[in-house]
Motif scaffolding. Structure first.
Motif, PDB file in Angstrom:
ATOM      1  N   LEU A 103     -19.625   2.821-107.468  1.00  0.00           N
ATOM      2  CA  LEU A 103     -20.280   3.979-106.862  1.00  0.00           C
ATOM      3  C   LEU A 103     -21.498   3.559-106.036  1.00  0.00           C
ATOM      4  CD1 LEU A 103     -20.042   6.435-109.885  1.00  0.00           C
ATOM      5  CD2 LEU A 103     -18.955   6.770-107.654  1.00  0.00           C
ATOM      6  N   LEU A 104     -22.243   2.577-106.516  1.00  0.00           N
ATOM      7  CA  LEU A 104     -23.416   2.107-105.765  1.00  0.00           C
ATOM      8  C   LEU A 104     -22.996   1.420-104.472  1.00  0.00           C
ATOM      9  CD1 LEU A 104     -25.678   0.779-108.662  1.00  0.00           C
ATOM     10  CD2 LEU A 104     -26.062   2.804-107.238  1.00  0.00           C
ATOM     11  N   ARG A 111     -18.430   2.169 -98.119  1.00  0.00           N
ATOM     12  CA  ARG A 111     -17.057   1.708 -98.299  1.00  0.00           C
ATOM     13  C   ARG A 111     -16.264   2.699 -99.143  1.00  0.00           C
ATOM     14  NH1 ARG A 111     -17.487  -3.969-100.220  1.00  0.00           N
ATOM     15  NH2 ARG A 111     -18.484  -4.040 -98.186  1.00  0.00           N
ATOM     16  N   PRO A 112     -15.009   3.005 -98.751  1.00  0.00           N
ATOM     17  CA  PRO A 112     -14.187   3.867 -99.596  1.00  0.00           C
ATOM     18  C   PRO A 112     -14.193   3.379-101.041  1.00  0.00           C
ATOM     19  CG  PRO A 112     -13.089   3.497 -97.516  1.00  0.00           C
ATOM     20  CD  PRO A 112     -14.306   2.611 -97.520  1.00  0.00           C
ATOM     21  N   LEU A 113     -14.295   4.315-101.957  1.00  0.00           N
ATOM     22  CA  LEU A 113     -14.544   3.980-103.351  1.00  0.00           C
ATOM     23  C   LEU A 113     -13.474   3.060-103.933  1.00  0.00           C
ATOM     24  CD1 LEU A 113     -16.495   4.414-105.658  1.00  0.00           C
ATOM     25  CD2 LEU A 113     -15.348   6.573-106.174  1.00  0.00           C
ATOM     26  N   ARG A 114     -12.232   3.228-103.502  1.00  0.00           N
ATOM     27  CA  ARG A 114     -11.165   2.368-104.013  1.00  0.00           C
ATOM     28  C   ARG A 114     -11.422   0.908-103.613  1.00  0.00           C
ATOM     29  NH1 ARG A 114      -7.562   4.757-101.697  1.00  0.00           N
ATOM     30  NH2 ARG A 114      -6.882   6.226-103.291  1.00  0.00           N
ATOM     31  N   ARG A 115     -11.869   0.694-102.385  1.00  0.00           N
ATOM     32  CA  ARG A 115     -12.178  -0.665-101.942  1.00  0.00           C
ATOM     33  C   ARG A 115     -13.419  -1.202-102.647  1.00  0.00           C
ATOM     34  NH1 ARG A 115      -9.474  -2.837 -97.460  1.00  0.00           N
ATOM     35  NH2 ARG A 115     -11.098  -4.432 -97.479  1.00  0.00           N
ATOM     36  N   ALA A 116     -14.387  -0.326-102.906  1.00  0.00           N
ATOM     37  CA  ALA A 116     -15.578  -0.755-103.643  1.00  0.00           C
ATOM     38  C   ALA A 116     -15.205  -1.225-105.034  1.00  0.00           C
ATOM     39  CB  ALA A 116     -16.595   0.380-103.698  1.00  0.00           C
ATOM     40  N   MET A 117     -14.300  -0.508-105.667  1.00  0.00           N
ATOM     41  CA  MET A 117     -13.859  -0.904-107.005  1.00  0.00           C
ATOM     42  C   MET A 117     -13.114  -2.235-106.947  1.00  0.00           C
ATOM     43  SD  MET A 117     -14.073  -0.160-110.101  1.00  0.00           S
ATOM     44  CE  MET A 117     -13.507   0.689-111.544  1.00  0.00           C
ATOM     45  N   SER A 118     -12.366  -2.452-105.896  1.00  0.00           N
ATOM     46  CA  SER A 118     -11.666  -3.725-105.739  1.00  0.00           C
ATOM     47  C   SER A 118     -12.662  -4.876-105.639  1.00  0.00           C
ATOM     48  CB  SER A 118     -10.771  -3.672-104.493  1.00  0.00           C
ATOM     49  OG  SER A 118     -10.069  -4.870-104.325  1.00  0.00           O
ATOM     50  N   GLU A 119     -13.792  -4.638-104.958  1.00  0.00           N
ATOM     51  CA  GLU A 119     -14.815  -5.692-104.871  1.00  0.00           C
ATOM     52  C   GLU A 119     -15.325  -6.075-106.254  1.00  0.00           C
ATOM     53  OE1 GLU A 119     -19.276  -6.539-103.073  1.00  0.00           O
ATOM     54  OE2 GLU A 119     -17.908  -5.242-101.948  1.00  0.00           O
ATOM     55  N   ILE A 120     -15.515  -5.096-107.126  1.00  0.00           N
ATOM     56  CA  ILE A 120     -15.974  -5.400-108.485  1.00  0.00           C
ATOM     57  C   ILE A 120     -14.923  -6.220-109.226  1.00  0.00           C
ATOM     58  CG2 ILE A 120     -16.800  -4.446-110.658  1.00  0.00           C
ATOM     59  CD1 ILE A 120     -18.590  -3.966-108.183  1.00  0.00           C
ATOM     60  N   PHE A 121     -13.671  -5.850-109.065  1.00  0.00           N
ATOM     61  CA  PHE A 121     -12.586  -6.583-109.720  1.00  0.00           C
ATOM     62  C   PHE A 121     -12.641  -8.062-109.343  1.00  0.00           C
ATOM     63  CE2 PHE A 121      -8.296  -8.354-109.616  1.00  0.00           C
ATOM     64  CZ  PHE A 121      -7.831  -8.073-110.881  1.00  0.00           C
ATOM     65  N   PHE A 122     -12.731  -8.342-108.044  1.00  0.00           N
ATOM     66  CA  PHE A 122     -12.750  -9.734-107.600  1.00  0.00           C
ATOM     67  C   PHE A 122     -14.072 -10.419-107.953  1.00  0.00           C
ATOM     68  CE2 PHE A 122      -9.394  -8.077-104.738  1.00  0.00           C
ATOM     69  CZ  PHE A 122      -8.384  -8.944-105.119  1.00  0.00           C
ATOM     70  N   ALA A 123     -15.179  -9.685-107.928  1.00  0.00           N
ATOM     71  CA  ALA A 123     -16.467 -10.280-108.274  1.00  0.00           C
ATOM     72  C   ALA A 123     -16.490 -10.750-109.719  1.00  0.00           C
ATOM     73  CB  ALA A 123     -17.593  -9.272-108.021  1.00  0.00           C
ATOM     74  N   VAL A 124     -15.963  -9.935-110.617  1.00  0.00           N
ATOM     75  CA  VAL A 124     -15.907 -10.325-112.028  1.00  0.00           C
ATOM     76  C   VAL A 124     -15.033 -11.566-112.192  1.00  0.00           C
ATOM     77  CG1 VAL A 124     -15.083  -9.607-114.312  1.00  0.00           C
ATOM     78  CG2 VAL A 124     -16.421  -8.023-112.907  1.00  0.00           C
ATOM     79  N   ASP A 125     -13.909 -11.590-111.497  1.00  0.00           N
ATOM     80  CA  ASP A 125     -13.042 -12.767-111.545  1.00  0.00           C
ATOM     81  C   ASP A 125     -13.762 -13.998-111.013  1.00  0.00           C
ATOM     82  OD1 ASP A 125     -10.255 -14.022-111.779  1.00  0.00           O
ATOM     83  OD2 ASP A 125     -10.710 -14.350-109.654  1.00  0.00           O
ATOM     84  N   TYR A 126     -14.568 -13.842-109.971  1.00  0.00           N
ATOM     85  CA  TYR A 126     -15.315 -14.972-109.417  1.00  0.00           C
ATOM     86  C   TYR A 126     -16.289 -15.535-110.445  1.00  0.00           C
ATOM     87  CZ  TYR A 126     -13.831 -15.017-104.519  1.00  0.00           C
ATOM     88  OH  TYR A 126     -13.112 -15.176-103.364  1.00  0.00           O
ATOM     89  N   VAL A 127     -17.014 -14.661-111.139  1.00  0.00           N
ATOM     90  CA  VAL A 127     -17.971 -15.154-112.135  1.00  0.00           C
ATOM     91  C   VAL A 127     -17.239 -15.929-113.223  1.00  0.00           C
ATOM     92  CG1 VAL A 127     -19.686 -14.507-113.854  1.00  0.00           C
ATOM     93  CG2 VAL A 127     -19.629 -13.309-111.674  1.00  0.00           C
ATOM     94  N   ARG A 128     -16.144 -15.386-113.706  1.00  0.00           N
ATOM     95  CA  ARG A 128     -15.402 -16.054-114.774  1.00  0.00           C
ATOM     96  C   ARG A 128     -14.817 -17.385-114.298  1.00  0.00           C
ATOM     97  NH1 ARG A 128     -12.614 -10.407-116.734  1.00  0.00           N
ATOM     98  NH2 ARG A 128     -14.271  -9.790-118.182  1.00  0.00           N
ATOM     99  N   THR A 129     -14.320 -17.409-113.072  1.00  0.00           N
ATOM    100  CA  THR A 129     -13.727 -18.644-112.548  1.00  0.00           C
ATOM    101  C   THR A 129     -14.773 -19.716-112.339  1.00  0.00           C
ATOM    102  OG1 THR A 129     -11.980 -17.370-111.456  1.00  0.00           O
ATOM    103  CG2 THR A 129     -12.351 -19.613-110.675  1.00  0.00           C
ATOM    104  N   ILE A 130     -15.907 -19.351-111.766  1.00  0.00           N
ATOM    105  CA  ILE A 130     -16.973 -20.332-111.562  1.00  0.00           C
ATOM    106  C   ILE A 130     -17.536 -20.810-112.895  1.00  0.00           C
ATOM    107  CG2 ILE A 130     -19.303 -20.673-110.617  1.00  0.00           C
ATOM    108  CD1 ILE A 130     -18.446 -18.784-108.313  1.00  0.00           C
ATOM    109  N   ALA A 131     -17.652 -19.911-113.860  1.00  0.00           N
ATOM    110  CA  ALA A 131     -18.165 -20.299-115.173  1.00  0.00           C
ATOM    111  C   ALA A 131     -17.289 -21.342-115.846  1.00  0.00           C
ATOM    112  CB  ALA A 131     -18.294 -19.069-116.073  1.00  0.00           C
ATOM    113  N   ALA A 132     -16.032 -21.409-115.474  1.00  0.00           N
ATOM    114  CA  ALA A 132     -15.102 -22.367-116.089  1.00  0.00           C
ATOM    115  C   ALA A 132     -15.154 -23.747-115.448  1.00  0.00           C
ATOM    116  CB  ALA A 132     -13.671 -21.826-116.005  1.00  0.00           C
ATOM    117  N   GLN A 133     -15.961 -23.930-114.398  1.00  0.00           N
ATOM    118  CA  GLN A 133     -15.997 -25.213-113.699  1.00  0.00           C
ATOM    119  C   GLN A 133     -16.743 -26.286-114.501  1.00  0.00           C
ATOM    120  OE1 GLN A 133     -14.094 -25.357-110.853  1.00  0.00           O
ATOM    121  NE2 GLN A 133     -13.697 -23.232-111.478  1.00  0.00           N
TER     122      GLN A 133
END
Length: 487
Positions: A103-104, A111-133
């Motif tokens: 929403l923020l 950005r359309p809310l559906r696309r904004a939510m998609s950004e969160i999905f990928f952002a969370v995945d990025y944090v988890r993926t980088i944390a595994a390095q």
């Protein structure tokens, strides 16, 4: 893209009041920092004030540096697994807060809310993926000498994030620095500060005080970070012009730099390309988000035998785009985030037409409120026209027909930028051979803008300095140290 249609059920009746109720604040040393003023955040869908954000003064830079330096020794000395676990907790908390963050983003970026939510999905995945390095130690045996090469944290790192991906382009910087053992000061774009402020407040309950700080502010605050003698590195995503200024300002203190800068990506469409696949990808990556993505197709070189088919396929998709409120599920078109960029995009369209360009689709001025530029295709243009030579960062795509693929490759390699490029063909092996000859950091075949935090993101020409993502992004937030002993 994930199906996030249910997100629309969570839209508050009064968005400004809802944002005010969040009590967003800067985070310095794990606590609120009093602002020097409040600044308006403009909603691109209607150009109305949707929130007020705290504004930092130059003294906040010093306060944040002091807090980050005080926290650095303990954080740098913490086990790698401890830092990793806390980043994974951060990812979990971001996902728990996904509705609020989406929403923020919609509010501040339009950005359309559906696309904004998609950004969160990928952002969370990025944090988890980088944390595994991992940053592995390297051992050497040279006669009587025994040496090992290790990675050490740098110290305080400054991160300057852009407005086109206010969460995903910030969290990668956060994860890289904190996993490496650095402490960090994040300054979001003054156009999109809300989501970063909220992430800072989430982080207070996860990381030790001073490890992660968020301050707002305009270019003066960014400049103070860049020249600050106790900040060891700047990670910046933004325009090439600003990147040059940062590099010059950082030179006296020899700061480390990771600069992800502008792109003017070319795509070459060969006669045997899958036109539907191409058109779907170009619309989704380059036009639906109003072209506000560094590594999207910005020049489309199309073989003359399939040129009409590409124009037809893209036109069908473009004409289906719908402007409107980002909180309305029927809206598919993203506005330009700010008026300065909006005016620049229209200038590029008008200039192209003045120079003989032909509008193939789009370019009608939006009659309603908001900074909407309809997705637009422009033909009969070539090098020497600003729309082709410069990064437009808007939903306007020049289509350039070609007959000879070698000539198309030479034209694709023109210019000072080299972020990404792509080849579209049914002959993947041939496409790979051509892709390897593109002068860019990432070259794709039959896709474009396909990034993963598990893969490196290198830069070429004036599109950046350094390498981001995977273990390379973490390594860029550390220094190498060789310990050498004689037996």
């Amino acid at each position: 893209m994930q199906d996030f249609d249910d997100i629309y059920a969570h839209v508050p009746a009064d968005i400004p009041a809802w944002i005010e109720g969040l009590s967003l604040a800067m985070t310095i040393d794990g606590a609120d920092a009093d602002p020097v003023a409040l600044v308006d955040v403009i909603h691109a869908c209607d150009e109305q004030v949707i929130a007020q954000s705290p504004d930092a003064g130059l003294h906040h830079v010093d306060q944040a540096v002091d807090a980050a330096r005080a926290a650095f020794p303990a954080w740098a000395g913490a086990p790698w697994t401890e830092r990793r676990n806390l980043l994974e907790t951060f990812a979990d908390r971001l996902w728990d807060a996904r509705v609020t963050l989406a929403l923020l983003i919609a509010a501040e970026a339009g950005r359309p809310l559906r696309r904004a939510m998609s950004e969160i999905f990928f952002a969370v995945d990025y944090v988890r993926t980088i944390a595994a390095q991992e940053l592995a130690e390297t051992r050497y045996e040279l006669g009587p000498m025994r040496a090992r090469l290790t990675h050490k944290p740098l110290g305080v790192v400054g991160a300057i994030a852009p407005w086109n991906g206010p969460v995903i382009l910030a969290v990668a910087k956060i994860a890289n620095a904190l996993l490496a053992g650095d402490t960090q000061i994040l300054r979001p774009s003054p156009f999109t500060p809300l989501s970063a402020l909220y992430m800072g407040m989430i982080a207070r309950d996860i990381f030790p005080r001073g490890v992660f700080n968020v301050i707002t502010g305009d270019a003066q605050v960014g400049a103070a970070m860049t020249t600050h003698p106790r900040i060891a590195k700047i990670s910046f995503t933004g325009s090439t012009a600003t990147g040059r200024l940062i590099a010059a300002a950082a030179a006296p203190t020899l700061k480390r730099l990771t600069l992800e800068l502008g792109g003017n990506d070319a795509a070459i469409v060969l006669p045997d390309a899958n036109i539907d696949l191409l058109c779907d990808a170009v619309y989704r990556i380059s036009l639906e988000n109003a072209g506000q993505f560094c590594a999207c197709v910005k020049r489309l070189y199309v073989h003359e035998t399939v040129y009409d088919a590409v124009v037809k396929g893209l036109g069908e998709r473009l004409r289906a785009a719908r402007p409107g409120s980002c909180f309305d599920a029927a809206t598919t078109m993203t506005p330009i985030q700010n008026r300065k960029q909006f005016e620049r995009v229209w200038h590029l369209i008008d200039d192209a037409v003045d120079r003989g360009g032909a509008i193939l689709c789009g370019a009608q001025r939006h009659g309603g409120a908001g900074l909407f530029v309809p997705p637009t295709l422009v033909g009969n243009v070539d090098h020497g026209v600003a729309l082709v030579d410069e990064e437009q960062f808007g939903p306007v795509l020049p289509l350039i027909p070609f007959r000879d693929e070698e000539a198309a490759l030479r034209d694709a390699n023109r210019g000072e930028m080299g972020l990404g490029g792509s080849i579209w063909t049914a002959d993947v092996e041939h496409g790979l051979r051509l892709a390897e000859r593109m002068e860019c950091g990432t070259a794709w075949v039959n896709q474009h803008g396909a990034f993963s935090a598990a893969l490196p993101m290198p830069f070429a020409k004036q599109s950046g300095i350094g390498t981001d993502y995977a273990q390379f992004g973490v390594a860029e937030h550390s220094r190498m140290m060789l310990v050498n002993a004689r037996l």
